[in-house]
Write an enzyme that holds these catalytic residues in place. Structure first.
Site, short mmCIF file in Angstrom:
data_model
loop_
_atom_site.label_atom_id
_atom_site.label_comp_id
_atom_site.label_asym_id
_atom_site.label_seq_id
_atom_site.Cartn_x
_atom_site.Cartn_y
_atom_site.Cartn_z
N TYR A 128 1.77 5.19 -2.51
CA TYR A 128 2.10 6.57 -2.13
C TYR A 128 3.51 6.94 -2.55
O TYR A 128 3.80 8.11 -2.81
CB TYR A 128 1.88 6.76 -0.62
CG TYR A 128 0.41 6.80 -0.31
CD1 TYR A 128 -0.30 7.99 -0.39
CD2 TYR A 128 -0.29 5.64 -0.02
CE1 TYR A 128 -1.66 8.03 -0.16
CE2 TYR A 128 -1.64 5.67 0.21
CZ TYR A 128 -2.33 6.87 0.14
OH TYR A 128 -3.68 6.90 0.34
N HIS A 188 -9.31 0.32 -11.23
CA HIS A 188 -8.92 1.34 -10.25
C HIS A 188 -7.42 1.60 -10.31
O HIS A 188 -6.97 2.75 -10.27
CB HIS A 188 -9.31 0.86 -8.84
CG HIS A 188 -8.68 1.65 -7.74
ND1 HIS A 188 -9.11 2.92 -7.39
CD2 HIS A 188 -7.64 1.37 -6.91
CE1 HIS A 188 -8.36 3.38 -6.39
NE2 HIS A 188 -7.46 2.46 -6.09
N PHE A 189 -6.65 0.54 -10.42
CA PHE A 189 -5.20 0.64 -10.46
C PHE A 189 -4.75 1.47 -11.67
O PHE A 189 -3.84 2.29 -11.59
CB PHE A 189 -4.64 -0.79 -10.56
CG PHE A 189 -3.22 -0.92 -10.12
CD1 PHE A 189 -2.83 -0.60 -8.85
CD2 PHE A 189 -2.26 -1.42 -10.99
CE1 PHE A 189 -1.52 -0.75 -8.44
CE2 PHE A 189 -0.95 -1.58 -10.59
CZ PHE A 189 -0.58 -1.24 -9.31
N HIS A 190 -5.43 1.24 -12.81
CA HIS A 190 -5.08 1.99 -14.01
C HIS A 190 -5.54 3.45 -13.94
O HIS A 190 -4.94 4.32 -14.59
CB HIS A 190 -5.65 1.31 -15.25
CG HIS A 190 -4.88 0.10 -15.67
ND1 HIS A 190 -5.03 -1.13 -15.07
CD2 HIS A 190 -3.92 -0.07 -16.63
CE1 HIS A 190 -4.21 -2.01 -15.63
NE2 HIS A 190 -3.52 -1.39 -16.58
N HIS A 199 0.81 -1.22 0.00
CA HIS A 199 0.00 0.00 0.00
C HIS A 199 0.85 1.27 0.00
O HIS A 199 0.61 2.16 -0.81
CB HIS A 199 -0.99 0.03 1.15
CG HIS A 199 -1.93 1.19 1.03
ND1 HIS A 199 -2.96 1.21 0.11
CD2 HIS A 199 -1.97 2.39 1.64
CE1 HIS A 199 -3.61 2.36 0.18
NE2 HIS A 199 -3.03 3.09 1.09
N ARG A 238 -10.30 -10.73 -12.11
CA ARG A 238 -9.00 -10.16 -12.49
C ARG A 238 -7.99 -11.29 -12.61
O ARG A 238 -8.25 -12.41 -12.17
CB ARG A 238 -8.54 -9.13 -11.46
CG ARG A 238 -8.23 -9.73 -10.10
CD ARG A 238 -7.95 -8.71 -9.02
NE ARG A 238 -6.75 -7.93 -9.27
CZ ARG A 238 -6.02 -7.32 -8.31
NH1 ARG A 238 -6.39 -7.41 -7.06
NH2 ARG A 238 -4.96 -6.63 -8.61
N ARG A 239 -6.85 -10.98 -13.23
CA ARG A 239 -5.70 -11.89 -13.32
C ARG A 239 -5.96 -13.10 -14.21
O ARG A 239 -5.11 -13.97 -14.31
CB ARG A 239 -5.27 -12.42 -11.94
CG ARG A 239 -4.93 -11.37 -10.89
CD ARG A 239 -4.30 -12.04 -9.69
NE ARG A 239 -3.91 -11.12 -8.64
CZ ARG A 239 -4.63 -10.90 -7.55
NH1 ARG A 239 -5.76 -11.54 -7.37
NH2 ARG A 239 -4.21 -10.05 -6.63
#
Length: 551
Positions: free
Chosen positions: A226, A373-375, A222, A438-439
């Site tokens: 950041y 979300h990651f993208h 996580h 996913r994956r």
């Protein structure tokens, strides 16, 4: 006021550009693997030469999520500290050691993936097992980044020693915060790799504690987000205002926001493990609460940045409520690319709240919503800001100019990237809500009842991925032009000044012992008891399980 800025020597520029070269090679390779993924998932394409889907998935995640980001960030941050506090020849030499250690580690990990010995995905979850060289390579990348971090710490220490009683330059302070966070967070994955994965992959240990390894990964995983995001914040706070003719809204607010991000970014890894047994729900709840605390510095950042924009417009005579918006430099790619990244962070942050909320997370966990979300966050907010930085950083380092033609190409590239990502990420979010996993490759669930529902969204992802790859090719072309072929000239290194009537920055904001101490206390509070429970009560370790499944 802004402190004296240092000029770069040729030695410095070569070091910083070396990190950029690896960054953009990684962008091309990782982007190509992402394009192939979307083709496979569309159900319209089969990989040639017996290439395994999970090999390209692992390359895509590791090269873009770990290699590209880490090399860009360290090169960029070296330049920030070199410009604001200076760097000695000895520090440059150690910087080169950092670069080569990271590069050797990257090559080791990449080769093991490409030869099919490490198709364990970006998260490399046990009990999937890779070749030992993969884990050793990752360890070298982390060690190299630590060497860079300690060079950064030394740079600021030397400057502070020569400027007793003065506050450190804002950007130097921000880099130091980010690298402190990185060192503390990466201890988790370093312990996981060195103590658990390497002995297990070499055969010295027969089993591995799966829950412990996953917990150590997310202790790191996580704050890794950041680590990507804070350099974008640095540009938003202290560089973008220069392009709008503004000033830094508040030095104190910027420092406080970074301190809060340091404290609340690390002790929150359990919110990635909400569906996993073996972790007491009370501790999951506590870490979810701590996760939501990062909303505060995020809102502070939005307030500060748009405050800088509005103040610049008012200073130029725009008096209507939103008249200052028209005055923003929309035709300057150095502003537009990061600005679109800022806008993307609004839905991205909202999605992050959903992911960290226990009941809503149960709906989207392990669906392709998470990938979308990651993208939206990493691949839009962060990467577009990195592209915006590239347009002025690379020509500054190579003594070339961002010509009007290259600026126009950059604007086209930015819109191509935005359109491609809206299509791809948007379809991922929708398919995720419909239960799309996913994956997984298309072939693994091609006979399922829901395929007819999912297939249109998967085709949309392939369309979006194709548009994005066009954007990647254009960005790599622009990088090559700025590095080698653009006209010789001088490109400014844009650092905004502080507002002249700003409140004096309190000295306690630079009390490193206080803020690092609070951060460590929060980590110990959030992890000590759960980690003891995991080590005492985990089931017997899992045996080796070589990827891919079923082969």
């Amino acid at each position: 006021m802004t402190s004296k800025l240092f000029s770069f020597s040729k030695k410095e520029s070569r070091l910083y550009m070396s990190f950029m070269y690896v960054t953009f090679i990684s962008l091309f390779i990782g982007g190509l693997m992402g394009l192939l993924q979307t083709f496979v998932r569309s159900g319209k394409y089969t990989l040639p030469f017996g290439i395994d889907y999970y090999t390209i998935l692992t390359v895509h995640g590791v090269i873009l999520g770990l290699v590209l980001t880490t090399f860009f960030i360290i090169g960029f941050q070296f330049s920030l500290l070199g410009k604001t506090v200076g760097i000695s020849d000895k520090q440059i030499m150690v910087g080169w050691i950092s670069f080569w250690v990271m590069l050797i580690g990257t090559v080791m990990a990449s080769i093991t993936i490409l030869v099919g010995q490490a198709s364990v995905l970006y998260t490399f979850y046990a009990p999937l097992r890779a070749h030992p060289a993969f884990y050793i390579g990752l360890a070298l990348v982390i060690v190299g980044s630590w060497i860079a971090a300690f060079v950064n710490f030394r740079q600021l220490y030397v400057w502070k020693k020569a400027h007793k009683g003065e506050k450190s330059p804002l950007l130097a302070f921000m880099v130091t915060i980010n690298m402190i966070m990185w060192v503390i967070a990466s201890l988790g994955v370093a312990v996981s790799v060195l103590v658990l994965f390497i002995p297990w992959s070499l055969g010295y240990a027969e089993t591995i504690n799966v829950l412990l390894s996953r917990t150590l990964f997310w202790y790191f995983g996580h704050p890794l987000v950041y680590f990507w995001l804070l350099p974008a914040y640095m540009a938003w706070y202290a560089i973008i205002p220069k392009f709008v003719g503004g000033k830094i809204f508040s030095d104190s607010l910027a420092r406080l926001a970074f301190i809060l991000l340091l404290m609340f970014s690390i002790p929150v890894g359990f919110h990635h493990q909400l569906t996993e047994p073996g972790i007491d729900p009370t501790w999951k709840f506590i870490q979810v609460v701590l996760t939501f605390m990062v909303v505060i510095p995020s809102l502070m950042t939005a307030f500060s940045i748009f405050g800088s924009f509005e103040a610049a417009g008012r200073r130029k005579g725009f008096t209507s409520l939103f008249g200052w918006i028209k005055n923003l430099p929309w035709k300057d790619v150095r502003f537009l690319a990061p600005f679109i990244g800022m806008v993307a962070f609004i839905p991205g942050g909202a999605g992050g709240i959903i992911n960290a909320s226990h009941q809503m997370n149960a709906l989207v966990h392990n669906t392709i919503w998470i990938t979308g979300h990651f993208h939206l966050t990493a691949a839009t907010t962060v990467i577009l800001t990195f592209f915006g930085i590239t347009y002025w950083l690379v020509p500054h380092l190579t003594s070339r100019r961002l010509t009007p033609k290259l600026n126009k190409l950059g604007l086209i590239q930015t819109w191509i990237w935005t359109i491609g990502m809206v299509i791809m990420s948007g379809s991922m979010h929708i398919q995720g809500l419909l239960g799309g996993p996913r994956r997984s490759s298309f072939s693994e669930y091609a006979g399922g009842e829901q395929v007819a529902t999912w297939i249109n969204y998967q085709i949309a992802q392939a369309v979006g991925g194709t548009i994005l790859f066009v954007g990647i090719i254009l960005m790599v072309y622009i990088f090559i032009q700025l590095s080698f072929f653009a006209p010789k000239g001088v490109e400014e290194y844009p650092i905004a000044e502080e507002e002249p009537d700003a409140e004096k920055t309190p000295k306690f904001l630079e009390n490193w012992y206080l803020w690092i101490g609070i951060t460590i206390a929060l980590i110990l509070f959030a992890y000590t008891i759960p980690m003891i429970d995991i080590m005492k009560h985990s089931p017997p370790g899992s045996p080796p399980f070589d990827w891919p499944i079923g082969k």
